[in-house]
Design an enzyme around this catalytic site. Sequence first.
Site, PDB file in Angstrom:
ATOM      1  N   GLU A 196       0.811  -1.212   0.000  1.00 35.57           N
ATOM      2  CA  GLU A 196       0.000   0.000   0.000  1.00 35.57           C
ATOM      3  C   GLU A 196       0.848   1.267   0.000  1.00 35.57           C
ATOM      4  O   GLU A 196       1.953   1.290   0.542  1.00 35.57           O
ATOM      5  CB  GLU A 196      -0.925  -0.014   1.225  1.00 35.57           C
ATOM      6  N   CYS A 232       3.250   8.443   1.407  1.00 38.68           N
ATOM      7  CA  CYS A 232       3.823   7.434   2.308  1.00 38.68           C
ATOM      8  C   CYS A 232       3.986   6.149   1.493  1.00 38.68           C
ATOM      9  O   CYS A 232       3.023   5.640   0.919  1.00 38.68           O
ATOM     10  CB  CYS A 232       2.855   7.248   3.475  1.00 38.68           C
ATOM     11  N   CYS A 246       6.741  -7.276   6.877  1.00 32.08           N
ATOM     12  CA  CYS A 246       7.894  -6.794   7.638  1.00 32.08           C
ATOM     13  C   CYS A 246       8.299  -7.880   8.615  1.00 32.08           C
ATOM     14  O   CYS A 246       7.454  -8.530   9.220  1.00 32.08           O
ATOM     15  CB  CYS A 246       7.546  -5.519   8.390  1.00 32.08           C
ATOM     16  N   CYS A 290       6.761  -5.630  15.168  1.00 30.72           N
ATOM     17  CA  CYS A 290       6.380  -4.788  16.312  1.00 30.72           C
ATOM     18  C   CYS A 290       4.944  -5.115  16.722  1.00 30.72           C
ATOM     19  O   CYS A 290       4.082  -5.349  15.884  1.00 30.72           O
ATOM     20  CB  CYS A 290       6.488  -3.314  15.942  1.00 30.72           C
ATOM     21  N   CYS A 294      -1.244   5.479  10.190  1.00 33.20           N
ATOM     22  CA  CYS A 294       0.026   4.816  10.532  1.00 33.20           C
ATOM     23  C   CYS A 294      -0.230   3.454  11.149  1.00 33.20           C
ATOM     24  O   CYS A 294      -1.018   3.335  12.078  1.00 33.20           O
ATOM     25  CB  CYS A 294       0.780   5.609  11.596  1.00 33.20           C
TER      26      CYS A 294
HETATM   27  N1  SAH Z   1       9.375   0.176   9.612  1.00 36.59           N
HETATM   28  C1  SAH Z   1       9.550   1.570   9.757  1.00 36.59           C
HETATM   29  C2  SAH Z   1       8.627   2.386   8.879  1.00 36.59           C
HETATM   30  C3  SAH Z   1       7.206   1.931   8.750  1.00 36.59           C
HETATM   31  S1  SAH Z   1       6.173   2.118  10.149  1.00 36.59           S
HETATM   32  C4  SAH Z   1       9.425   1.983  11.212  1.00 36.59           C
HETATM   33  O1  SAH Z   1       9.008   1.178  12.019  1.00 36.59           O
HETATM   34  O2  SAH Z   1       9.797   3.111  11.512  1.00 36.59           O
HETATM   35  C5  SAH Z   1       5.859   3.866  10.194  1.00 36.59           C
HETATM   36  C6  SAH Z   1       5.502   4.415  11.574  1.00 36.59           C
HETATM   37  O3  SAH Z   1       4.201   3.991  11.998  1.00 36.59           O
HETATM   38  C7  SAH Z   1       6.457   3.941  12.637  1.00 36.59           C
HETATM   39  O4  SAH Z   1       6.825   4.955  13.520  1.00 36.59           O
HETATM   40  C8  SAH Z   1       5.631   2.928  13.358  1.00 36.59           C
HETATM   41  O5  SAH Z   1       6.109   2.670  14.615  1.00 36.59           O
HETATM   42  C9  SAH Z   1       4.268   3.562  13.336  1.00 36.59           C
HETATM   43  N2  SAH Z   1       3.191   2.613  13.628  1.00 36.59           N
HETATM   44  C10 SAH Z   1       3.172   1.297  13.378  1.00 36.59           C
HETATM   45  N3  SAH Z   1       2.009   0.756  13.779  1.00 36.59           N
HETATM   46  C11 SAH Z   1       1.271   1.773  14.293  1.00 36.59           C
HETATM   47  C12 SAH Z   1      -0.063   1.846  14.838  1.00 36.59           C
HETATM   48  N4  SAH Z   1      -0.850   0.774  14.901  1.00 36.59           N
HETATM   49  N5  SAH Z   1      -0.495   3.042  15.261  1.00 36.59           N
HETATM   50  C13 SAH Z   1       0.282   4.144  15.143  1.00 36.59           C
HETATM   51  N6  SAH Z   1       1.522   4.134  14.622  1.00 36.59           N
HETATM   52  C14 SAH Z   1       2.009   2.966  14.193  1.00 36.59           C
HETATM   53 FE1  SF4 Z   2       7.960  -3.278  10.661  1.00 36.60          FE
HETATM   54 FE2  SF4 Z   2       7.765  -2.436  13.170  1.00 36.60          FE
HETATM   55 FE3  SF4 Z   2       7.878  -0.644  11.168  1.00 36.60          FE
HETATM   56 FE4  SF4 Z   2       5.702  -2.185  11.502  1.00 36.60          FE
HETATM   57  S1  SF4 Z   2       6.465  -0.619  12.900  1.00 36.60           S
HETATM   58  S2  SF4 Z   2       6.709  -1.760   9.581  1.00 36.60           S
HETATM   59  S3  SF4 Z   2       6.626  -4.121  12.216  1.00 36.60           S
HETATM   60  S4  SF4 Z   2       9.474  -2.106  11.795  1.00 36.60           S
END
Ligand code: SAH
Ligand code: SF4
Length: 332
Positions: A47, A60, A67, A71, A300
Amino acid sequence: MSDLAKSLREKLKVSACIQGLEVISEHKSSDGTIKWLFNVGGGDAVEAVFIPEDDRGTLCISSQAGCAVGCRFCSTGHQGFSRNLKSGEIIAQLWFAEHFLRKHLHRTDRVISNVVMMGMGEPLQNYSELVPALRIMLDDHGYGLSRRRVTVSTSGVVPMMDRLAIDCPVALAVSLHAPNDGLRDNLVPLNRKYPIAELMDACNRYLAHAPRDFITFEYCMLDGVNDQPEHAQQLIELVRRHSSGGVWCKFNLIPFNPFPESGLRRSSAGQVAVFAKMLSDAGIVTTVRKTRGDDIDAACGQLAGDVKDRTRVGERMAQQRSIMLKVVPAGS
Ligand code: SAH
Ligand code: SF4
């Protein structure tokens, strides 16, 4: 392309193809945010999201199908990992969105002013494909974006942060989400490999090359998990320990965007405000991210695309979910 030598054209005919991404679906939010789902073959779909604002347009972009970091609070992480996107597939998201928006908004000027690598995937775990795509975004013969307006967001792949600083220093956002290793180990499993002190040192090293004089720390606000006053206090101490006098970071608090499997809840607006005030009062520039596009699951962490999990990360997370729910009392 008749300006290329005939022999090169013959070579390209058999070894290269010029092809856009196939759009599977397109959703438009009431706030103007647009989300596209692209088919990248083999059963995978990724996406990209366009977020219009008064003074800029931000795209974005995804860097991987799925991934592998896993997380807890991230919908992409819960899906597991399929594969790295190729440079062409990364840049094709920008190519598509720019053409689409120009056509539909009847604009001749640039619609997308900012690109953030905050879609699906951990960009620094797909380094060799990421960097050529970034270079095309920056190149005057490509998209001509300023380094300050292209942001790589990372969960903290320390060695690759050092390489990016040399190879292609763009703006950097670091997904911190916790003020201590115990909590971060749990929320961002990569922390077990690159703990917070190492990450902070890497941020300091990056700053010597960065186009901006600060790093943005992203902090997803999870009710009862990382949003208490003691967490804010620990963050203040952490920043003080690692910045020798000067202000070198900004905090961007992201209210958690829920999805069913997470078992987590968004912090209340009041809790976010108290947290933000504590950081601000300590002299740390802090903003709260406005949630955009949540009516189309484009906020996000809600990007999930469609991923064939080839690593069983998703499966392992499902098994661990029950353990996690004990650590983080979801219903409390
Ligand atoms: N993998 C990278 C970039 C993609 S995630 C990273 O983790 O930085 C982009 C942002 O969205 C990151 O800061 C991530 O922590 C945040 N994010 C992920 N899941 C989320 C959620 N459910 N609610 C709010 N922010 C979220
Ligand atoms: Fe991957 Fe974590 Fe970023 Fe989600 S927030 S895309 S699991 S690194």
